[in-house]
Design a protein around this motif. Structure first.
Motif, PDB file in Angstrom:
ATOM      1  N   THR A 153      -2.659  13.188   2.762  1.00 29.68           N
ATOM      2  CA  THR A 153      -2.148  11.837   3.040  1.00 29.68           C
ATOM      3  C   THR A 153      -3.133  10.999   3.852  1.00 29.68           C
ATOM      4  O   THR A 153      -2.907   9.805   4.045  1.00 29.68           O
ATOM      5  CB  THR A 153      -0.824  11.931   3.832  1.00 29.68           C
ATOM      6  OG1 THR A 153      -1.071  12.609   5.073  1.00 29.68           O
ATOM      7  CG2 THR A 153       0.231  12.698   3.049  1.00 29.68           C
ATOM      8  N   LEU A 154      -4.214  11.594   4.319  1.00 28.76           N
ATOM      9  CA  LEU A 154      -5.130  10.922   5.244  1.00 28.76           C
ATOM     10  C   LEU A 154      -5.695   9.606   4.706  1.00 28.76           C
ATOM     11  O   LEU A 154      -5.712   8.608   5.434  1.00 28.76           O
ATOM     12  CB  LEU A 154      -6.266  11.869   5.642  1.00 28.76           C
ATOM     13  CG  LEU A 154      -7.290  11.315   6.641  1.00 28.76           C
ATOM     14  CD1 LEU A 154      -6.606  10.891   7.943  1.00 28.76           C
ATOM     15  CD2 LEU A 154      -8.380  12.360   6.929  1.00 28.76           C
ATOM     16  N   PRO A 155      -6.189   9.531   3.457  1.00 33.33           N
ATOM     17  CA  PRO A 155      -6.742   8.250   2.990  1.00 33.33           C
ATOM     18  C   PRO A 155      -5.727   7.103   3.041  1.00 33.33           C
ATOM     19  O   PRO A 155      -6.069   5.987   3.467  1.00 33.33           O
ATOM     20  CB  PRO A 155      -7.174   8.557   1.549  1.00 33.33           C
ATOM     21  CG  PRO A 155      -7.438  10.017   1.545  1.00 33.33           C
ATOM     22  CD  PRO A 155      -6.402  10.602   2.453  1.00 33.33           C
ATOM     23  N   LEU A 156      -4.491   7.367   2.626  1.00 32.52           N
ATOM     24  CA  LEU A 156      -3.485   6.304   2.621  1.00 32.52           C
ATOM     25  C   LEU A 156      -3.092   5.903   4.036  1.00 32.52           C
ATOM     26  O   LEU A 156      -3.019   4.705   4.350  1.00 32.52           O
ATOM     27  CB  LEU A 156      -2.241   6.749   1.841  1.00 32.52           C
ATOM     28  CG  LEU A 156      -1.120   5.694   1.741  1.00 32.52           C
ATOM     29  CD1 LEU A 156      -1.605   4.474   0.973  1.00 32.52           C
ATOM     30  CD2 LEU A 156       0.126   6.282   1.085  1.00 32.52           C
TER      31      LEU A 156
ATOM     32  N   GLY B 153      -0.713 -12.082  -4.704  1.00 28.48           N
ATOM     33  CA  GLY B 153      -1.972 -11.834  -5.405  1.00 28.48           C
ATOM     34  C   GLY B 153      -2.728 -10.649  -4.844  1.00 28.48           C
ATOM     35  O   GLY B 153      -3.149  -9.750  -5.581  1.00 28.48           O
ATOM     36  N   ILE B 154      -2.916 -10.640  -3.520  1.00 30.31           N
ATOM     37  CA  ILE B 154      -3.602  -9.507  -2.886  1.00 30.31           C
ATOM     38  C   ILE B 154      -2.745  -8.258  -2.983  1.00 30.31           C
ATOM     39  O   ILE B 154      -3.251  -7.145  -3.152  1.00 30.31           O
ATOM     40  CB  ILE B 154      -3.931  -9.832  -1.413  1.00 30.31           C
ATOM     41  CG1 ILE B 154      -4.879 -11.035  -1.335  1.00 30.31           C
ATOM     42  CG2 ILE B 154      -4.569  -8.634  -0.716  1.00 30.31           C
ATOM     43  CD1 ILE B 154      -5.153 -11.510   0.079  1.00 30.31           C
ATOM     44  N   GLY B 155      -1.416  -8.439  -2.900  1.00 26.93           N
ATOM     45  CA  GLY B 155      -0.502  -7.299  -2.953  1.00 26.93           C
ATOM     46  C   GLY B 155      -0.616  -6.500  -4.241  1.00 26.93           C
ATOM     47  O   GLY B 155      -0.508  -5.264  -4.222  1.00 26.93           O
ATOM     48  N   SER B 156      -0.838  -7.180  -5.371  1.00 27.03           N
ATOM     49  CA  SER B 156      -0.973  -6.455  -6.637  1.00 27.03           C
ATOM     50  C   SER B 156      -2.203  -5.551  -6.624  1.00 27.03           C
ATOM     51  O   SER B 156      -2.181  -4.436  -7.150  1.00 27.03           O
ATOM     52  CB  SER B 156      -1.055  -7.450  -7.807  1.00 27.03           C
ATOM     53  OG  SER B 156      -2.190  -8.293  -7.664  1.00 27.03           O
ATOM     54  N   LEU B 157      -3.283  -6.023  -5.983  1.00 25.78           N
ATOM     55  CA  LEU B 157      -4.505  -5.216  -5.892  1.00 25.78           C
ATOM     56  C   LEU B 157      -4.338  -4.077  -4.889  1.00 25.78           C
ATOM     57  O   LEU B 157      -4.763  -2.939  -5.144  1.00 25.78           O
ATOM     58  CB  LEU B 157      -5.685  -6.103  -5.480  1.00 25.78           C
ATOM     59  CG  LEU B 157      -6.033  -7.254  -6.422  1.00 25.78           C
ATOM     60  CD1 LEU B 157      -7.160  -8.092  -5.827  1.00 25.78           C
ATOM     61  CD2 LEU B 157      -6.428  -6.733  -7.795  1.00 25.78           C
ATOM     62  N   VAL B 158      -3.709  -4.376  -3.748  1.00 23.32           N
ATOM     63  CA  VAL B 158      -3.508  -3.361  -2.716  1.00 23.32           C
ATOM     64  C   VAL B 158      -2.578  -2.265  -3.213  1.00 23.32           C
ATOM     65  O   VAL B 158      -2.773  -1.081  -2.907  1.00 23.32           O
ATOM     66  CB  VAL B 158      -2.971  -4.013  -1.421  1.00 23.32           C
ATOM     67  CG1 VAL B 158      -2.465  -2.958  -0.440  1.00 23.32           C
ATOM     68  CG2 VAL B 158      -4.054  -4.855  -0.772  1.00 23.32           C
ATOM     69  N   SER B 159      -1.578  -2.638  -3.991  1.00 17.33           N
ATOM     70  CA  SER B 159      -0.664  -1.646  -4.558  1.00 17.33           C
ATOM     71  C   SER B 159      -1.414  -0.675  -5.470  1.00 17.33           C
ATOM     72  O   SER B 159      -1.192   0.544  -5.422  1.00 17.33           O
ATOM     73  CB  SER B 159       0.458  -2.347  -5.322  1.00 17.33           C
ATOM     74  OG  SER B 159       1.330  -1.399  -5.891  1.00 17.33           O
TER      75      SER B 159
ATOM     76  N   ALA C 134       0.831  -1.211   0.000  1.00 19.74           N
ATOM     77  CA  ALA C 134       0.000   0.000   0.000  1.00 19.74           C
ATOM     78  C   ALA C 134       0.863   1.258   0.000  1.00 19.74           C
ATOM     79  O   ALA C 134       0.626   2.200  -0.773  1.00 19.74           O
ATOM     80  CB  ALA C 134      -0.934  -0.005   1.208  1.00 19.74           C
ATOM     81  N   PHE C 135       1.877   1.281   0.849  1.00 16.26           N
ATOM     82  CA  PHE C 135       2.719   2.472   0.945  1.00 16.26           C
ATOM     83  C   PHE C 135       3.564   2.643  -0.320  1.00 16.26           C
ATOM     84  O   PHE C 135       3.758   3.767  -0.797  1.00 16.26           O
ATOM     85  CB  PHE C 135       3.624   2.377   2.170  1.00 16.26           C
ATOM     86  CG  PHE C 135       4.304   3.673   2.514  1.00 16.26           C
ATOM     87  CD1 PHE C 135       3.621   4.678   3.180  1.00 16.26           C
ATOM     88  CD2 PHE C 135       5.624   3.894   2.153  1.00 16.26           C
ATOM     89  CE1 PHE C 135       4.231   5.887   3.484  1.00 16.26           C
ATOM     90  CE2 PHE C 135       6.255   5.087   2.456  1.00 16.26           C
ATOM     91  CZ  PHE C 135       5.561   6.091   3.124  1.00 16.26           C
ATOM     92  N   ALA C 136       4.045   1.533  -0.869  1.00 18.15           N
ATOM     93  CA  ALA C 136       4.825   1.610  -2.107  1.00 18.15           C
ATOM     94  C   ALA C 136       3.971   2.099  -3.272  1.00 18.15           C
ATOM     95  O   ALA C 136       4.460   2.808  -4.159  1.00 18.15           O
ATOM     96  CB  ALA C 136       5.428   0.246  -2.432  1.00 18.15           C
ATOM     97  N   GLY C 137       2.680   1.723  -3.270  1.00 20.90           N
ATOM     98  CA  GLY C 137       1.793   2.169  -4.346  1.00 20.90           C
ATOM     99  C   GLY C 137       1.433   3.642  -4.249  1.00 20.90           C
ATOM    100  O   GLY C 137       1.411   4.358  -5.258  1.00 20.90           O
ATOM    101  N   GLY C 138       1.150   4.125  -3.028  1.00 19.92           N
ATOM    102  CA  GLY C 138       0.701   5.503  -2.869  1.00 19.92           C
ATOM    103  C   GLY C 138       1.796   6.515  -2.624  1.00 19.92           C
ATOM    104  O   GLY C 138       1.627   7.714  -2.886  1.00 19.92           O
ATOM    105  N   GLY C 139       2.957   6.046  -2.125  1.00 22.33           N
ATOM    106  CA  GLY C 139       4.043   6.952  -1.768  1.00 22.33           C
ATOM    107  C   GLY C 139       4.515   7.878  -2.871  1.00 22.33           C
ATOM    108  O   GLY C 139       4.663   9.100  -2.655  1.00 22.33           O
TER     109      GLY C 139
ATOM    110  N   LEU D 288      -5.351   5.916  -3.756  1.00 24.29           N
ATOM    111  CA  LEU D 288      -5.485   6.771  -2.573  1.00 24.29           C
ATOM    112  C   LEU D 288      -4.459   7.898  -2.581  1.00 24.29           C
ATOM    113  O   LEU D 288      -4.745   9.015  -2.141  1.00 24.29           O
ATOM    114  CB  LEU D 288      -5.320   5.935  -1.297  1.00 24.29           C
ATOM    115  CG  LEU D 288      -6.386   4.875  -1.028  1.00 24.29           C
ATOM    116  CD1 LEU D 288      -6.053   4.088   0.230  1.00 24.29           C
ATOM    117  CD2 LEU D 288      -7.767   5.503  -0.917  1.00 24.29           C
ATOM    118  N   GLY D 289      -3.265   7.606  -3.079  1.00 20.96           N
ATOM    119  CA  GLY D 289      -2.232   8.638  -3.119  1.00 20.96           C
ATOM    120  C   GLY D 289      -2.422   9.624  -4.249  1.00 20.96           C
ATOM    121  O   GLY D 289      -2.057  10.805  -4.117  1.00 20.96           O
TER     122      GLY D 289
END
Length: 425
Positions: free
Chosen positions: A380-383, A361-367, A238-243, A373-374
């Motif tokens: 930054t609140l949503p992330l 598998g879940i990681g690809s969707l969460v990313s 999640a953080f890698a996707g939105g950062g 969100l980012g």
């Protein structure tokens, strides 16, 4: 007889477990797939230009590679339980050697994408089987430390792999990256043939693919430990996707600055794994998980508070607090993985594969969700709220699903007694 086949003699087990070469082999077999992924990333624009295709198509050499890693873990783990660690591992890495060679001679981008998928399919066997081998060789409360040690050493190599790939591509062209990968995997295969014996424990009569999966998912302990590990890993995705969107778009910083700040979180994760190695001999697996969960929850709550008050619009607050989360994350991930693969030692490969498949598998969707969100909000609140929710869900799995240690230990003793009884028969 069936229960004894493939089982390493006690003296041999001690010798292998004590060997530093074994740990180096585990690092190599764990790292070949992710290192091969990161070595090519910086060369994607050159690939698109070389083949005259759009960069989005070149990106598929990365996205389908990740799909290959996820699918491989679901298959290779159960196969290693059934046929042994060595034959499945060597077959997988042999496939990676052939696929890497095919990448060298690819004449167009679709050929390269297919070869990269097969490369990941074979290479990921090392990721899933290495965890099963650690479970075969070490006692339950040692496993988390050994996984942390392997991850720590691998992360150093992984952090250097983009630089290595960039230097090789600049000096010799993008195909040279695959020459290097092919040679490295070939050396790893030869080392495994010469130095790593079969470590698989004896299996109970009648156990198979469906029986292993069914038995694991009927266990609250396995489901709890597995979900704890998977949910903890989603914080990273999640953080890698939105950062990048937060730093570059919201904070108006350069991508190079983002890269430097993001490296601090990787460094914190590395240090967390090293601390886990140090503390593991003196503390139980469950205690280390709870320490990590408490610190992870505190860090994500603090980051959420910074977002609500608007303080973390500067990278120092956002990444400084995230470093606490990542340090704690190392304790949670390695020890919950150790707990999951220890529930049924004879199905350690299946447990490792199921966990790795869900993680990727879940990681690809969460990313992707983290990127949304980012990139679609001005704060930054949503992330940070999403990361806080993940840390809360992670702790909930231990609270509501994982039984007391005494219950887990009694299950393991019953399992061991059944193995010994089947071996005598």
């Amino acid at each position: 007889m069936h229960g004894v086949m493939g089982k390493l003699p006690p003296t041999a087990t001690k010798n292998v477990a004590a060997s530093k070469l074994t740990l180096l082999l585990l690092v190599a077999m764990t790292g070949v797939a992710p290192i091969s992924l990161y070595m090519l990333v910086q060369a994607l624009p050159k690939l698109a230009t070389a083949f005259g295709r759009d960069i989005s198509l070149a990106q598929m050499t990365v996205s389908l590679y990740m799909v290959g890693i996820a699918c491989s873990q679901l298959v290779m783990g159960p196969l290693s339980d059934r046929f042994g660690r060595r034959p499945v591992l060597l077959s997988g890495l042999a496939l990676m050697v052939v696929a890497s060679a095919a990448c060298i001679f690819a004449q167009n981008l679709p050929q390269l994408i297919i070869a990269r998928f097969l490369q990941a399919l074979g290479g990921a066997s090392g990721m899933v089987i290495s965890r099963a081998i650690i479970r075969d060789l070490y006692e339950r409360d040692q496993i988390g430390a050994k996984i942390s040690l392997v991850i720590a050493v691998m992360m150093i190599a992984q952090m250097l792999s983009p630089l290595t790939g960039g230097l090789v591509e600049t000096a010799f062209g993008w195909r040279a990256i695959f020459y290097l990968i092919t040679a490295a995997v070939l050396v790893t295969v030869i080392a495994i043939v010469l130095l790593l014996p079969e470590t698989r424990r004896g299996r109970l009569p009648g156990n198979g693919f469906r029986g292993d999966f069914g038995g694991l998912f009927k266990s609250r302990a396995f489901v709890g430990f597995m979900l704890c590990q998977v949910l903890a890993s989603q914080i990273i995705f999640a953080f890698a996707g939105g950062g990048p969107y937060i730093v570059v778009t919201q904070m108006s910083r350069t991508s190079a600055e983002y890269g430097a700040w993001f490296a601090t979180t990787g460094f914190a994760y590395l240090i967390g794994n090293l601390f886990c190695v140090r503390f593991a001999p003196r503390h139980s697996l469950e205690r280390l998980i709870w320490f990590g969960l408490a610190l992870q929850f505190a860090g994500s709550a603090l980051n959420l508070a910074w977002s609500i008050t608007g303080i973390n619009q500067a990278p120092s607050f956002l990444f400084g607090t995230q470093m606490i989360v990542m340090f704690a994350n190392a304790f949670v991930m390695s020890n919950s993985a150790a707990g999951a693969i220890s529930v049924r030692p004879d199905a350690a490969g299946t447990a490792s594969g199921a966990m790795g498949f869900l993680q990727m598998g879940i990681g690809s969707l969460v990313s992707q969700f983290g990127a949304y969100l980012g990139g679609h909000f001005a704060t930054t609140l949503p992330l940070t709220a999403f990361i806080f929710a993940l840390s809360l869900a992670c702790a909930s799995t231990m609270i509501f699903l994982v039984p007391r240690r005494a219950v887990i230990v009694s299950e393991e003793l019953m399992e061991k007694a059944e193995e010994e009884e089947s071996g005598m028969l």
